[in-house]
Design an enzyme around this catalytic site. Structure first.
Site, mmCIF file in Angstrom:
data_model
loop_
_atom_site.group_PDB
_atom_site.id
_atom_site.type_symbol
_atom_site.label_atom_id
_atom_site.label_comp_id
_atom_site.label_asym_id
_atom_site.label_seq_id
_atom_site.Cartn_x
_atom_site.Cartn_y
_atom_site.Cartn_z
ATOM 1 N N ARG A 40 -3.617 4.139 -1.556
ATOM 2 C CA ARG A 40 -4.018 3.013 -2.410
ATOM 3 C C ARG A 40 -3.508 1.672 -1.901
ATOM 4 O O ARG A 40 -2.393 1.574 -1.385
ATOM 5 C CB ARG A 40 -3.473 3.201 -3.831
ATOM 6 C CG ARG A 40 -3.739 4.530 -4.434
ATOM 7 C CD ARG A 40 -3.128 4.612 -5.822
ATOM 8 N NE ARG A 40 -2.992 5.993 -6.245
ATOM 9 C CZ ARG A 40 -2.440 6.369 -7.389
ATOM 10 N NH1 ARG A 40 -1.982 5.461 -8.212
ATOM 11 N NH2 ARG A 40 -2.342 7.640 -7.695
ATOM 12 N N ARG A 99 -2.081 -1.597 -3.189
ATOM 13 C CA ARG A 99 -1.403 -2.007 -4.425
ATOM 14 C C ARG A 99 -1.266 -3.524 -4.429
ATOM 15 O O ARG A 99 -0.601 -4.086 -3.559
ATOM 16 C CB ARG A 99 -0.035 -1.333 -4.536
ATOM 17 C CG ARG A 99 -0.110 0.197 -4.653
ATOM 18 C CD ARG A 99 1.283 0.806 -4.620
ATOM 19 N NE ARG A 99 1.231 2.247 -4.691
ATOM 20 C CZ ARG A 99 1.499 2.970 -5.781
ATOM 21 N NH1 ARG A 99 1.814 2.351 -6.899
ATOM 22 N NH2 ARG A 99 1.447 4.287 -5.753
ATOM 23 N N TYR A 106 0.835 -1.192 0.000
ATOM 24 C CA TYR A 106 0.000 0.000 0.000
ATOM 25 C C TYR A 106 0.875 1.249 0.000
ATOM 26 O O TYR A 106 2.049 1.206 0.358
ATOM 27 C CB TYR A 106 -0.943 0.029 1.209
ATOM 28 C CG TYR A 106 -0.258 0.258 2.535
ATOM 29 C CD1 TYR A 106 -0.188 1.529 3.110
ATOM 30 C CD2 TYR A 106 0.331 -0.803 3.228
ATOM 31 C CE1 TYR A 106 0.443 1.737 4.329
ATOM 32 C CE2 TYR A 106 0.950 -0.606 4.447
ATOM 33 C CZ TYR A 106 1.008 0.668 4.994
ATOM 34 O OH TYR A 106 1.639 0.869 6.198
ATOM 35 N N CYS A 107 0.293 2.376 -0.439
ATOM 36 C CA CYS A 107 0.991 3.657 -0.390
ATOM 37 C C CYS A 107 0.137 4.624 0.418
ATOM 38 O O CYS A 107 -0.545 4.211 1.348
ATOM 39 C CB CYS A 107 1.275 4.173 -1.804
ATOM 40 S SG CYS A 107 -0.213 4.516 -2.768
ATOM 41 N N ALA A 108 0.151 5.893 0.077
ATOM 42 C CA ALA A 108 -0.549 6.884 0.889
ATOM 43 C C ALA A 108 -2.057 6.682 0.918
ATOM 44 O O ALA A 108 -2.695 6.844 1.957
ATOM 45 C CB ALA A 108 -0.239 8.291 0.367
#
Length: 523
Positions: free
Chosen positions: A468, A470, A464-466
């Site tokens: 989303r 993934r 995951y990122c900020a």
């Protein structure tokens, strides 16, 4: 090959967020410090001095932070051995090619005592840029350390060296490779520095137009997740622009400008023998405030009013939550993804309006900065920064931008019959449950996402990122986007056949952890 490159770039962007995520801490500390002592910048209030110095501790060590964050974020299992390797690597490289070390290699006793052509030659080679804040070297070392970890963390040595096998081997290998990197940089750094410095001068030489182009491309890259890489060029010390750190530095930046003797030592714009920073530093941030605080919320209102009558309530909930996030914190992805793929023409218009906003703010020298994003919180914190210039005019520009966004979005949605949220025949199916409620239905939402991804067995990689989730899937045919949308997510992106990005919003970590728990990826 294309999928692998895209995946690698997205992982790089995600890892960069680990470093970027500490910037709000510096912004809060220094912002409060400048509020408490707007004149003395810590000299007239000891507590303000503590806060400003504490924020400076982050800004003055960004090279270390980027190296460690990248190594940790790109390591296969995010193990601390990768971070330790990055720490050792950065220390090794910066020590071996520090200004003092290089001067000794060249037989120069005191670089600061050089005069004339010798001084110009030394400055042009950029050795003084090798310090704790060098983000470019931090990125290089972080990539090296993560590669060492992924390559050697399972390596077994002979029995008499078994103690140094596996993860213990990684820092050792990283040390030797860092020595080699220092040797390469000793030869290449003057050329690299010259190219980057000239590029930075060219970008800054474009003035408001350059800032506007940056703002436009920044938004266009949002769907790919590669905007973080672009941001690092303008916001950090990669090519000498370093807009965020110089703005948050405030008083220190003004003091550095007063002592500047040429373009190389000027933290802003060098013109006619004068270093200008007020109205210049912050130009790659300021124009985002009118868009994020006013423009996008107005677009949300337009989309709500254009929604079908039966879908107004559900659409209103989605738009309100996304608009508030954009206004207060500058988190825009939940709102942008609500129309990015349904109505791409609107997104291109949004990108263009963002570029124009950044260009206008830069041209008028209205500046404010942020440590996280261009929301109300950062606006308030930066308003008392001594380098902020006519920041209140960004609010006036924001009102104008709100009107423009509302009129343009409302008109285009109706004229082109665009299928924004709440419109069209498939609206009910597409928007079912679109108000992701986070903790209340976390287990059910995670289970629904897993189902839509083709089940736990179809998930090859989870990250995951900020904002989303993934995911890399084994079989793209098994992915059912309509099932994923029933979890109430803000959007879905398919950057490649096997890559799926599920837009969650600020609570993405908790969704990731629950998905990982249910699939057995989190132990």
């Amino acid at each position: 090959m294309k999928d692998k490159i895209m995946t690698a770039l997205q992982r790089f962007g995600k890892a960069l967020m680990g470093a970027v995520a500490v910037m709000p801490v510096a912004a809060i500390l220094m912002g409060i410090g400048y509020w408490l002592d707007p004149v003395g910048w810590g000299a007239e209030n000891w507590f303000a001095g503590v806060l400003i110095s504490s924020g400076g501790a982050i800004l003055d060590n960004l090279g270390w932070i980027f190296a460690i964050a990248l190594a940790f974020g790109l390591a296969k299992d995010s193990n601390g051995a990768a971070a330790l390797s990055a720490f050792i690597g950065y220390a090794t490289v910066t020590l071996l090619i520090s200004p003092t070390a290089v001067a000794s290699y060249k037989g120069i006793e005191d670089p600061t005592a050089l005069e004339g052509d010798a001084a110009v030659k030394w400055a042009s080679q950029g050795w003084d840029a090798i310090n704790d804040k060098n983000v470019l070297i931090g990125i290089a070392v972080g990539l090296l350390a993560s590669w060492c970890y992924n390559k050697f963390h399972k390596t077994q040595l002979p029995d008499f060296l078994a103690f140094f096998s596996g993860r213990r081997l990684v820092p050792i290998v990283a040390t030797f490779l860092s020595i080699a990197m220092a040797g390469v940089l000793y030869l290449l750094w003057p050329l690299v520095y010259s190219v980057l410095f000239n590029f930075g001068e060219w970008i800054q030489g474009l003035g408001a137009i350059g800032a506007g182009l940056y703002g436009f491309v920044n938004r266009l890259l949002i769907p790919t997740g590669l905007h973080h890489a672009l941001n690092s060029i303008f916001w950090f010390d990669v090519i000498g622009i370093d807009d965020i750190a110089k703005f948050l530095g405030g008083g220190a930046t003004i003091a550095a400008a007063a002592q500047a003797t040429d373009a190389a030592t000027c933290p802003g714009l060098w013109e006619n023998g004068v270093c200008e920073v007020v109205g210049v530093v912050g130009r790659y941030q300021a124009g985002f405030f009118p868009v994020m605080m006013f423009g996008l919320p107005a677009a949300a209102l337009a989309m709500y009013l254009r929604a079908d009558t039966k879908q107004r309530k559900a659409t209103g909930s989605l738009m309100l939550a996304a608009a508030l996030a954009s206004f207060f914190t500058g988190v825009t992805e939940p709102l942008e993804f609500s129309f990015m793929f349904l109505a791409p023409v609107l997104y291109v218009v949004h990108a263009a309006l963002t570029g124009i906003s950044v260009a206008i703010a830069a041209a008028m020298q209205w500046t404010a900065g942020f440590g996280f994003s261009a929301g109300l919180v950062d606006m308030v914190l930066s308003s008392q920064n001594p380098i902020a210039n006519k920041w209140y005019m960004l609010l006036v520009q924001g009102i104008v931008w709100a009107i423009i966004y509302f009129v343009v979005f409302y008109f285009l949605i109706g004229w082109l019959n665009l299928k924004t949220p709440g419109r069209g025949e498939d609206t009910e199916k597409e928007d079912a449950g679109a108000t992701f409620s986070g903790d209340k239905n976390l287990e059910g939402s995670a289970a629904q996402i897993i189902k839509g991804l083709g089940g736990a067995d179809n998930i090859a990689d989870l990250d995951y990122c900020a904002t989303r989730l993934r995911v890399t899937v084994k079989d793209n045919v098994k992915v059912d986007e309509s099932e994923i949308k029933r979890a109430g997510v803000a959007g879905i992106i398919r950057p490649s056949q096997t890559a799926v990005q599920v837009v969650i919003g600020p609570k993405v970590q908790f969704v990731h952890d629950e998905v990982a728990r249910q699939t057995g990826a989190l132990t």
